[in-house]
Design an enzyme around this catalytic site. Sequence first.
Site, mmCIF file in Angstrom:
data_model
loop_
_atom_site.group_PDB
_atom_site.id
_atom_site.type_symbol
_atom_site.label_atom_id
_atom_site.label_comp_id
_atom_site.label_asym_id
_atom_site.label_seq_id
_atom_site.Cartn_x
_atom_site.Cartn_y
_atom_site.Cartn_z
ATOM 1 C CB CYS A 154 39.456 36.471 75.029
ATOM 2 S SG CYS A 154 40.971 35.716 75.630
ATOM 3 C CG HIS A 195 41.186 41.038 74.718
ATOM 4 N ND1 HIS A 195 40.147 40.725 75.572
ATOM 5 C CD2 HIS A 195 42.070 40.031 74.828
ATOM 6 C CE1 HIS A 195 40.402 39.576 76.169
ATOM 7 N NE2 HIS A 195 41.557 39.119 75.736
ATOM 8 C CD GLU A 215 37.830 43.481 75.514
ATOM 9 O OE1 GLU A 215 37.755 43.280 74.291
ATOM 10 O OE2 GLU A 215 38.264 42.637 76.333
#
Lengths: 226, 84
Positions: free
Chosen positions: A86, A194, A196
């Site tokens: 990002c 994302h 994560e």
Amino acid sequence: MKFAVPVFPGSNCDHDMVNALRDILNMPADLVPATTTNLDQYDAVILPGGFSYGDYLRSGAIARFAPVMTAVKAFAAAGKPVMGICNGFQILTEAGLLPGALQANRSSKFICQTSPLVVKNTTSQFTTAYEPNQQIQLPIAHGEGNYYCDEATLAELRAHQQILFEYVDNPNGSVANIAGIMNRQGNVLGMMPHPERAVETILGSTDGLGIFQSLIANQQQEVSHA
Amino acid sequence: MYLVKVYVTYKESILDPKGEAVNDALHRLGYTNVQSVVLGKYFELKLAASDRPLDAEVDELCDRLLANVNMETYRYEITEMEAL
């Protein structure tokens, strides 16, 4: 294998990243300040999401000149793995470590949703855990995730299999549905989604695990062969 | 001392969603004769004279920071300021 997660003023996905690395993948990981000038003790660097320096001027434009970025450039030049998620992707393009730029979403809206992606290249060190053309679900959350590059750059990206992830339904207007790319050397990855935030069932998806698992397995294999 | 006014805008080939949003809003206000809006950034820099040519220095700082030359273009005006 030890990870560094640089923290810029305005980073806000840094703790999510460290949580994924430490608690889910059992890998040592340090948050390191943007003033860090030495990354020698680390094996991989991940630039986290957020709004570094308030996104003033352009996303990533100020972070690019933070002291840690000199170390990140040297780290990447040495062939060691660097990921930008990002805002981290935006910083890598501003720093010239990845081609192209991220501009405002076509809709002018901040988009926060789960987006289906296709894994286009499963031979990179970041994607070997996936099946070719596997469809995965990852969260996106950005106002400036509209990937732009000129036609010559796009042809280069395609010729060298540098496009790793494509959106199925292109939510932001990106050129060629691009969601994530790597550099030609194959050691620097940038992506708007994302991974994560998709590492535990309770988060709604575990599809992001494959990126970290790929990198860890490939780096450890490299060490054992050294 | 010099005053440098820098204007940064998207290249013509690049989508300008913010400019389009302002264009649409002007139409909603009744200004239907507005054909297009370009929304850019404006900087005022005050520079002391140095041993480098001023335009070379301004070009460089625009290329390195003020504009992202992948998608933006810039122009600038330099005026000499009166000494205080």
